[in-house]
Design a protein around this motif. Structure first.
Motif, PDB file in Angstrom:
ATOM      1  N   ALA A 288      18.448 -49.971  -6.528  1.00 39.62           N
ATOM      2  CA  ALA A 288      17.974 -50.421  -5.221  1.00 39.62           C
ATOM      3  C   ALA A 288      16.883 -51.483  -5.333  1.00 39.62           C
ATOM      4  CB  ALA A 288      17.455 -49.228  -4.415  1.00 39.62           C
ATOM      5  N   ASP A 289      16.327 -51.676  -6.519  1.00 42.60           N
ATOM      6  CA  ASP A 289      15.266 -52.672  -6.691  1.00 42.60           C
ATOM      7  C   ASP A 289      15.765 -54.068  -6.330  1.00 42.60           C
ATOM      8  OD1 ASP A 289      13.607 -50.677  -7.502  1.00 42.60           O
ATOM      9  OD2 ASP A 289      13.516 -51.274  -9.606  1.00 42.60           O
ATOM     10  N   HIS A 290      14.843 -54.899  -5.912  1.00 40.79           N
ATOM     11  CA  HIS A 290      15.165 -56.246  -5.429  1.00 40.79           C
ATOM     12  C   HIS A 290      15.669 -57.174  -6.527  1.00 40.79           C
ATOM     13  CE1 HIS A 290      11.435 -57.670  -7.310  1.00 40.79           C
ATOM     14  NE2 HIS A 290      10.862 -56.583  -6.814  1.00 40.79           N
ATOM     15  N   SER A 291      15.551 -56.797  -7.777  1.00 40.43           N
ATOM     16  CA  SER A 291      15.913 -57.696  -8.875  1.00 40.43           C
ATOM     17  C   SER A 291      17.391 -57.601  -9.255  1.00 40.43           C
ATOM     18  CB  SER A 291      15.066 -57.383 -10.109  1.00 40.43           C
ATOM     19  OG  SER A 291      15.290 -56.054 -10.527  1.00 40.43           O
ATOM     20  N   TRP A 292      18.098 -56.573  -8.774  1.00 39.69           N
ATOM     21  CA  TRP A 292      19.468 -56.350  -9.220  1.00 39.69           C
ATOM     22  C   TRP A 292      20.478 -56.888  -8.224  1.00 39.69           C
ATOM     23  CZ3 TRP A 292      19.459 -55.225 -14.050  1.00 39.69           C
ATOM     24  CH2 TRP A 292      18.421 -54.463 -14.594  1.00 39.69           C
ATOM     25  N   LEU A 293      21.468 -57.623  -8.738  1.00 35.85           N
ATOM     26  CA  LEU A 293      22.553 -58.142  -7.908  1.00 35.85           C
ATOM     27  C   LEU A 293      23.779 -57.242  -7.934  1.00 35.85           C
ATOM     28  CD1 LEU A 293      22.348 -61.912  -8.915  1.00 35.85           C
ATOM     29  CD2 LEU A 293      21.845 -60.981  -6.656  1.00 35.85           C
ATOM     30  N   LEU A 294      24.094 -56.689  -9.088  1.00 37.54           N
ATOM     31  CA  LEU A 294      25.260 -55.833  -9.269  1.00 37.54           C
ATOM     32  C   LEU A 294      24.859 -54.733 -10.242  1.00 37.54           C
ATOM     33  CD1 LEU A 294      28.355 -55.793  -8.448  1.00 37.54           C
ATOM     34  CD2 LEU A 294      28.787 -56.844 -10.683  1.00 37.54           C
ATOM     35  N   ALA A 295      25.328 -53.519 -10.016  1.00 43.31           N
ATOM     36  CA  ALA A 295      24.847 -52.405 -10.830  1.00 43.31           C
ATOM     37  C   ALA A 295      25.954 -51.399 -11.095  1.00 43.31           C
ATOM     38  CB  ALA A 295      23.676 -51.708 -10.134  1.00 43.31           C
ATOM     39  N   VAL A 296      25.815 -50.675 -12.191  1.00 42.71           N
ATOM     40  CA  VAL A 296      26.620 -49.493 -12.449  1.00 42.71           C
ATOM     41  C   VAL A 296      25.894 -48.323 -11.796  1.00 42.71           C
ATOM     42  CG1 VAL A 296      27.525 -47.925 -14.201  1.00 42.71           C
ATOM     43  CG2 VAL A 296      27.523 -50.395 -14.619  1.00 42.71           C
ATOM     44  N   ILE A 297      26.512 -47.744 -10.785  1.00 45.92           N
ATOM     45  CA  ILE A 297      25.872 -46.658 -10.044  1.00 45.92           C
ATOM     46  C   ILE A 297      26.179 -45.332 -10.729  1.00 45.92           C
ATOM     47  CG2 ILE A 297      25.659 -45.523  -7.808  1.00 45.92           C
ATOM     48  CD1 ILE A 297      24.726 -48.442  -7.838  1.00 45.92           C
ATOM     49  N   VAL A 298      25.128 -44.613 -11.087  1.00 50.85           N
ATOM     50  CA  VAL A 298      25.268 -43.337 -11.785  1.00 50.85           C
ATOM     51  C   VAL A 298      24.790 -42.214 -10.866  1.00 50.85           C
ATOM     52  CG1 VAL A 298      24.615 -41.997 -13.813  1.00 50.85           C
ATOM     53  CG2 VAL A 298      24.874 -44.482 -13.987  1.00 50.85           C
ATOM     54  N   GLU A 299      25.653 -41.212 -10.677  1.00 55.75           N
ATOM     55  CA  GLU A 299      25.304 -40.045  -9.874  1.00 55.75           C
ATOM     56  C   GLU A 299      24.904 -38.889 -10.789  1.00 55.75           C
ATOM     57  OE1 GLU A 299      25.139 -40.388  -6.745  1.00 55.75           O
ATOM     58  OE2 GLU A 299      26.342 -42.197  -6.393  1.00 55.75           O
ATOM     59  N   GLU A 300      24.086 -37.982 -10.271  1.00 59.55           N
ATOM     60  CA  GLU A 300      23.628 -36.860 -11.074  1.00 59.55           C
ATOM     61  C   GLU A 300      24.774 -35.974 -11.564  1.00 59.55           C
ATOM     62  OE1 GLU A 300      20.642 -34.608  -9.102  1.00 59.55           O
ATOM     63  OE2 GLU A 300      19.188 -36.245  -9.028  1.00 59.55           O
ATOM     64  N   SER A 301      25.870 -35.980 -10.828  1.00 59.25           N
ATOM     65  CA  SER A 301      27.005 -35.134 -11.201  1.00 59.25           C
ATOM     66  C   SER A 301      27.943 -35.799 -12.211  1.00 59.25           C
ATOM     67  CB  SER A 301      27.807 -34.756  -9.945  1.00 59.25           C
ATOM     68  OG  SER A 301      28.257 -35.928  -9.269  1.00 59.25           O
ATOM     69  N   ASP A 302      27.732 -37.082 -12.510  1.00 60.72           N
ATOM     70  CA  ASP A 302      28.598 -37.786 -13.459  1.00 60.72           C
ATOM     71  C   ASP A 302      28.459 -37.180 -14.853  1.00 60.72           C
ATOM     72  OD1 ASP A 302      29.462 -39.451 -11.467  1.00 60.72           O
ATOM     73  OD2 ASP A 302      28.175 -41.128 -12.010  1.00 60.72           O
ATOM     74  N   ARG A 303      29.552 -37.200 -15.599  1.00 57.68           N
ATOM     75  CA  ARG A 303      29.538 -36.609 -16.935  1.00 57.68           C
ATOM     76  C   ARG A 303      28.562 -37.314 -17.863  1.00 57.68           C
ATOM     77  NH1 ARG A 303      28.914 -32.435 -19.487  1.00 57.68           N
ATOM     78  NH2 ARG A 303      30.147 -32.022 -21.371  1.00 57.68           N
ATOM     79  N   VAL A 304      28.355 -38.614 -17.669  1.00 57.33           N
ATOM     80  CA  VAL A 304      27.397 -39.317 -18.520  1.00 57.33           C
ATOM     81  C   VAL A 304      25.971 -38.807 -18.303  1.00 57.33           C
ATOM     82  CG1 VAL A 304      28.737 -41.432 -18.766  1.00 57.33           C
ATOM     83  CG2 VAL A 304      27.171 -41.200 -16.826  1.00 57.33           C
ATOM     84  N   VAL A 305      25.751 -38.106 -17.194  1.00 53.69           N
ATOM     85  CA  VAL A 305      24.445 -37.484 -16.942  1.00 53.69           C
ATOM     86  C   VAL A 305      24.438 -36.053 -17.454  1.00 53.69           C
ATOM     87  CG1 VAL A 305      22.776 -36.778 -15.181  1.00 53.69           C
ATOM     88  CG2 VAL A 305      24.022 -38.941 -14.931  1.00 53.69           C
ATOM     89  N   THR A 306      25.439 -35.282 -17.054  1.00 56.73           N
ATOM     90  CA  THR A 306      25.440 -33.857 -17.407  1.00 56.73           C
ATOM     91  C   THR A 306      25.618 -33.612 -18.900  1.00 56.73           C
ATOM     92  OG1 THR A 306      27.835 -33.646 -16.991  1.00 56.73           O
ATOM     93  CG2 THR A 306      26.348 -33.255 -15.128  1.00 56.73           C
ATOM     94  N   ILE A 307      26.172 -34.589 -19.637  1.00 55.93           N
ATOM     95  CA  ILE A 307      26.356 -34.433 -21.083  1.00 55.93           C
ATOM     96  C   ILE A 307      25.025 -34.409 -21.817  1.00 55.93           C
ATOM     97  CG2 ILE A 307      26.533 -36.907 -21.604  1.00 55.93           C
ATOM     98  CD1 ILE A 307      28.645 -34.097 -23.166  1.00 55.93           C
ATOM     99  N   GLY A 308      23.965 -34.971 -21.199  1.00 54.58           N
ATOM    100  CA  GLY A 308      22.627 -34.880 -21.774  1.00 54.58           C
ATOM    101  C   GLY A 308      22.186 -36.099 -22.557  1.00 54.58           C
ATOM    102  N   ILE A 309      22.760 -36.315 -23.747  1.00 49.99           N
ATOM    103  CA  ILE A 309      22.236 -37.358 -24.627  1.00 49.99           C
ATOM    104  C   ILE A 309      23.208 -38.513 -24.863  1.00 49.99           C
ATOM    105  CG2 ILE A 309      20.689 -35.771 -25.825  1.00 49.99           C
ATOM    106  CD1 ILE A 309      22.723 -35.710 -28.126  1.00 49.99           C
ATOM    107  N   CYS A 310      24.323 -38.539 -24.152  1.00 54.69           N
ATOM    108  CA  CYS A 310      25.326 -39.588 -24.372  1.00 54.69           C
ATOM    109  C   CYS A 310      25.303 -40.564 -23.204  1.00 54.69           C
ATOM    110  CB  CYS A 310      26.718 -38.981 -24.544  1.00 54.69           C
ATOM    111  SG  CYS A 310      26.781 -37.690 -25.799  1.00 54.69           S
ATOM    112  N   ASN A 311      24.217 -41.296 -23.080  1.00 53.04           N
ATOM    113  CA  ASN A 311      24.048 -42.186 -21.934  1.00 53.04           C
ATOM    114  C   ASN A 311      22.994 -43.247 -22.237  1.00 53.04           C
ATOM    115  OD1 ASN A 311      21.519 -40.748 -21.543  1.00 53.04           O
ATOM    116  ND2 ASN A 311      22.723 -39.160 -20.528  1.00 53.04           N
TER     117      ASN A 311
END
Length: 338
Positions: A288-311
């Protein structure tokens, strides 16, 4: 080429009690591409999930290399790997650094992990983009359909842009060299059966130019989508589409055109770089910061989050207490950038 195909599962009508009467359901449960297009013409919002699936291909854990390869966390991992090959980002070759091969330049072979990551992730994104592009009438005048079609075209342009820079020398002076196979909504069925040769660098960039130019036209002419409006920053708007075209023009050494596209972004995006005060504390993490034009949006439920250290935080962030950086895979900026 490892392309994960989207399968539409249809129910089978077996000789059993409760089977639907084919006279009352003449099309069975199979949805053809023509029927899907007809549905979308009646209600363009029906394709929204397919459009959202395009950027989501860049945010999946274990999709290309498997779950035992902790660097397999999508497009951010590709960026980290490519940056690790440069003098701008310095790190140690250790057992905890999943990008050690890039640091020591030992990954220049077809079977290397990053090579497979780039190839698989980008072609998966192209597959998802082709699915959207094939479903929407290219002559549509519906503003929402134009916006969705633009997403498919812009993401396909970016995917081929990444592939072209990864698998051949840069554009200028190398136009006739073999690059990567071109798979579009027009030839994907033929390619699935018979494969595809490598297109030339010029042919790949012709496709990139066609896609991004049409995406910008659709975004600017749709009427309902301004240079800044969109659902969230995983989607293209007119501003970041011009930004992508500026990068493409830089690679092609179209300097004047690159300046025009960049100026459009400056004038219309409302985006501004971080200030020194802003980066004096932890930053570079909120889309949401003003510096970003396009982003990969990560949700708390995504596996890249819940896996812990693989992100990304595990591999890149000094303030992450649970990850590879915390145990020695430090990232440092080169002194030459100061």
């Amino acid at each position: 080429m490892k392309l994960n195909k989207i399968l539409y599962f249809a129910g089978l009508c077996v000789l059993a009690t409760g089977c639907n009467d084919l006279d009352t359901e003449p099309l069975g449960n199979i949805i053809t591409s023509t029927q899907k297009s007809d549905v979308i013409k009646g209600d363009p919002a029906m394709i929204e999930s397919s459009v959202s699936a395009i950027p989501s291909t860049g945010n999946l854990f274990g999709k290309i290399l498997g779950t035992n390869q902790h660097m397999d966390f999508g497009y951010p991992a590709i960026l980290a790997g490519l940056d690790s090959r440069t003098a701008e980002m310095v790190s140690d070759v250790t057992g905890y650094n999943w990008f050690s091969e890039q640091v020591e330049f030992s990954d220049y072979k077809p079977t290397s992990r990053l090579t497979r990551m780039i190839w698989g992730t980008m072609y998966n994104q192209i597959l998802a983009a082709n699915s959207v592009i094939a479903t929407i009438d290219s002559e549509t005048k519906d503003p929402l359909s134009m916006y969705y079609l633009a997403q498919g075209l812009a993401y396909r342009a970016n995917s081929y842009f990444v592939l072209a820079q990864s698998y051949q020398f840069t554009y200028k002076g190398n136009e006739t060299l073999p690059c990567v196979p071109l798979i579009t909504d027009k030839n994907q069925n033929e390619v699935a059966s018979n494969g595809a040769p490598r297109a030339t660098v010029q042919e790949v960039y012709d496709q990139i130019d066609s896609d991004i130019n049409e995406a910008i036209r659709l975004l600017e002419e749709s009427g309902r989508i301004s240079a800044t409006a969109r659902a969230d920053k995983k989607f293209f708007n007119a501003s970041n589409a011009h930004g992508l075209r500026a990068r493409i023009n830089l690679v092609k050494q179209n300097w004047a055109e690159a300046v025009k596209d960049a100026q459009y972004v400056i004038d219309n995006s409302k985006a501004t770089p971080y200030s020194i005060a802003e980066v004096s504390k932890p930053s570079f993490w909120d889309a949401a910061d003003h510096s970003w034009l396009l982003a990969v949006i990560v949700e708390e439920s995504d596996r890249v989050v819940t896996i812990g250290i693989c992100n990304w935080p595990s591999m890149m962030c000094s303030f992450s207490s649970n990850g590879y950086v915390a145990v020695g895979a430090w990232r440092r900026g080169s002194k030459k950038m100061v």
